[in-house]
Design a protein around this motif. Structure first.
Motif, PDB file in Angstrom:
ATOM      1  N   TYR A  68     -27.149  46.455 -10.389  1.00 33.99           N
ATOM      2  CA  TYR A  68     -27.395  45.989  -9.080  1.00 33.99           C
ATOM      3  C   TYR A  68     -25.831  45.447  -8.630  1.00 33.99           C
ATOM      4  O   TYR A  68     -25.483  44.479  -9.183  1.00 33.99           O
ATOM      5  CB  TYR A  68     -28.367  44.842  -8.776  1.00 33.99           C
ATOM      6  CG  TYR A  68     -28.520  44.301  -7.273  1.00 33.99           C
ATOM      7  CD1 TYR A  68     -28.440  45.154  -6.299  1.00 33.99           C
ATOM      8  CD2 TYR A  68     -28.277  42.826  -7.282  1.00 33.99           C
ATOM      9  CE1 TYR A  68     -28.701  44.632  -5.032  1.00 33.99           C
ATOM     10  CE2 TYR A  68     -28.261  42.271  -6.093  1.00 33.99           C
ATOM     11  CZ  TYR A  68     -28.475  42.991  -4.729  1.00 33.99           C
ATOM     12  OH  TYR A  68     -28.354  42.553  -3.616  1.00 33.99           O
ATOM     13  N   ASN A  87     -30.109  53.195 -13.082  1.00 32.87           N
ATOM     14  CA  ASN A  87     -31.446  52.850 -12.522  1.00 32.87           C
ATOM     15  C   ASN A  87     -32.446  54.124 -12.660  1.00 32.87           C
ATOM     16  O   ASN A  87     -33.541  54.011 -12.585  1.00 32.87           O
ATOM     17  CB  ASN A  87     -31.575  52.157 -11.101  1.00 32.87           C
ATOM     18  CG  ASN A  87     -30.680  50.878 -10.994  1.00 32.87           C
ATOM     19  OD1 ASN A  87     -30.549  50.210 -11.984  1.00 32.87           O
ATOM     20  ND2 ASN A  87     -30.284  50.402  -9.888  1.00 32.87           N
ATOM     21  N   SER A  94     -38.774  48.283  -8.411  1.00 37.11           N
ATOM     22  CA  SER A  94     -38.437  47.084  -7.449  1.00 37.11           C
ATOM     23  C   SER A  94     -39.132  47.225  -5.869  1.00 37.11           C
ATOM     24  O   SER A  94     -39.229  48.381  -5.671  1.00 37.11           O
ATOM     25  CB  SER A  94     -36.783  47.182  -7.141  1.00 37.11           C
ATOM     26  OG  SER A  94     -36.485  46.326  -6.249  1.00 37.11           O
ATOM     27  N   SER A 138     -37.651  46.759  -3.419  1.00 35.57           N
ATOM     28  CA  SER A 138     -36.704  47.217  -2.597  1.00 35.57           C
ATOM     29  C   SER A 138     -36.644  48.888  -2.583  1.00 35.57           C
ATOM     30  O   SER A 138     -36.244  49.548  -1.755  1.00 35.57           O
ATOM     31  CB  SER A 138     -35.182  47.066  -2.892  1.00 35.57           C
ATOM     32  OG  SER A 138     -35.080  47.740  -4.238  1.00 35.57           O
ATOM     33  N   TYR A 189     -28.537  50.807  -4.943  1.00 40.40           N
ATOM     34  CA  TYR A 189     -29.833  50.240  -5.589  1.00 40.40           C
ATOM     35  C   TYR A 189     -30.987  50.686  -5.233  1.00 40.40           C
ATOM     36  O   TYR A 189     -31.799  51.002  -5.812  1.00 40.40           O
ATOM     37  CB  TYR A 189     -29.672  48.448  -5.418  1.00 40.40           C
ATOM     38  CG  TYR A 189     -30.680  47.881  -6.271  1.00 40.40           C
ATOM     39  CD1 TYR A 189     -30.527  47.774  -7.733  1.00 40.40           C
ATOM     40  CD2 TYR A 189     -31.792  47.446  -5.951  1.00 40.40           C
ATOM     41  CE1 TYR A 189     -31.418  47.081  -8.622  1.00 40.40           C
ATOM     42  CE2 TYR A 189     -32.617  46.747  -6.522  1.00 40.40           C
ATOM     43  CZ  TYR A 189     -32.590  46.772  -8.050  1.00 40.40           C
ATOM     44  OH  TYR A 189     -33.454  46.020  -8.814  1.00 40.40           O
ATOM     45  N   LYS A 241     -34.029  53.092  -6.888  1.00 38.76           N
ATOM     46  CA  LYS A 241     -35.143  52.587  -7.119  1.00 38.76           C
ATOM     47  C   LYS A 241     -36.451  53.356  -6.457  1.00 38.76           C
ATOM     48  O   LYS A 241     -37.355  53.693  -6.888  1.00 38.76           O
ATOM     49  CB  LYS A 241     -35.484  50.890  -6.661  1.00 38.76           C
ATOM     50  CG  LYS A 241     -34.702  50.011  -7.812  1.00 38.76           C
ATOM     51  CD  LYS A 241     -35.141  50.268  -8.814  1.00 38.76           C
ATOM     52  CE  LYS A 241     -34.501  49.135 -10.175  1.00 38.76           C
ATOM     53  NZ  LYS A 241     -35.018  49.002 -11.483  1.00 38.76           N
ATOM     54  N   ASN A 267     -43.159  47.013  -9.800  1.00 41.59           N
ATOM     55  CA  ASN A 267     -42.146  46.594  -8.673  1.00 41.59           C
ATOM     56  C   ASN A 267     -42.053  44.903  -8.607  1.00 41.59           C
ATOM     57  O   ASN A 267     -42.962  44.423  -7.837  1.00 41.59           O
ATOM     58  CB  ASN A 267     -42.466  47.030  -7.346  1.00 41.59           C
ATOM     59  CG  ASN A 267     -42.366  48.665  -7.317  1.00 41.59           C
ATOM     60  OD1 ASN A 267     -41.499  49.240  -7.877  1.00 41.59           O
ATOM     61  ND2 ASN A 267     -43.543  49.286  -6.905  1.00 41.59           N
TER      62      ASN A 267
END
Ligand SMILES: NC(=O)c1ccc[n+]([C@@H]2O[C@H](COP(=O)([O-])OP(=O)(O)OC[C@H]3O[C@@H](n4cnc5c(N)ncnc54)[C@H](OP(=O)(O)O)[C@@H]3O)[C@@H](O)[C@H]2O)c1
Length: 241
Positions: free
Chosen positions: A86, A106, A134, A136, A147, A151, A176
């Protein structure tokens, strides 16, 4: 309830942070854990925690290395993909190499590892897969090029796999987390709601691994807020943007 004791897990992304704490919890819970990441010295140090932890240094960006690792690791009951990178970045300050690195670790790294393990699981008719995503992943958020999208891709992959592998004996779940205190979040210069320790987050992941449930989001209520934002119409979310 899925039993952890007696099982063998391959945990990728175990040298630091969440993965490191999860490896310890799994070993303490009676599982054997094969831990991977690039930093061999940190993995060796982790293996001092328990005889149940063995090391297999690996760079998930290297397909040949992933192939060799998957071919030589022996029979495993489960796989945990926890590798992650990240770097906070807005679209106005695009760093191509950093974005590609995040995407590669990722998401594409998970494709490499899954591509070499899922066929073995399917052939055997059993396997337990945990992907660390995540919160996110749910919405494109500011300062998260590379990032957030990687994800989201991982989450979409997990959703597809859950459909496709139903009835094959191979179980896929995604976990997550919100903000966890690790070297990744040290890069954030804003106040992180409900920031939790890596150990507390690892406990949540372990709990999720004992269930068949597809998705586990935590911590609440932060995860509810994120899901709520996802449900908002674009005219509210992008107002004035
Ligand atoms: N921290 C948070 O707030 C947060 C929130 C939501 C989700 N997550 C996710 O949780 C997971 C763990 O993150 P963390 O916060 O614990 O970060 P971390 O402390 O930096 O751990 C990341 C792990 O991934 C490994 N890794 C990175 N690049 C790799 C590569 N090319 N090949 C193999 N392993 C690699 C690292 O080991 P080496 O450097 O030794 O290779 C390290 O063990 C990640 O998927 C992250 O996206 C974190």
């Amino acid at each position: 309830m899925i039993k952890i004791a007696g099982k063998t897990y391959w945990l990728i992304g175990a040298s630091e942070g969440l993965g490191r704490e999860l490896a310890k919890l799994l070993a303490d819970g009676g599982a054997k854990v094969i831990v991977s990441a690039r930093n061999a010295a940190r993995l060796e140090d982790l293996s001092e925690h328990s005889d149940a932890i063995s090391t297999l240094p690996l760079d998930v960006m290297d397909l040949e290395a992933v192939k060799t690792a998957a071919a030589t690791i022996g029979e495993i009951d489960g796989l945990i993909y926890c590798a992650g990178a990240y770097e906070p970045m807005p679209a106005t300050a695009w760093d191509t190499e950093a974005v590609l690195r995040m995407s590669d670790i990722n998401y594409t790294g998970a494709l490499r590892v899954l591509g070499e393990t899922v066929p073995q699981f399917v052939e055997r008719g059993s396997g337990d897969i945990t992907l660390i995503g995540s919160l996110s992943a749910y919405r494109g958020l500011p300062n998260a090029i590379g990032y957030g999208s990687s994800k989201s891709a991982l989450q979409s992959l997990a959703e597809t796999m859950r459909f496709d592998l139903a009835g094959s004996g191979v179980l896929v779940r995604i976990v997550n987390p919100g903000f966890i205190e690790t070297r990744l979040t040290q890069k954030n210069n804003f106040k992180m709601p409900q920031l939790m320790s890596a150990k507390a987050a690892a406990k949540r992941v372990l709990k999720a691994m004992k269930r068949r449930r597809f998705r586990t989001d935590f911590p609440r209520p932060f995860s509810w807020v994120i899901r709520l934002i996802t449900a908002l119409p674009d005219w509210i979310v992008y107002r004035g943007k």
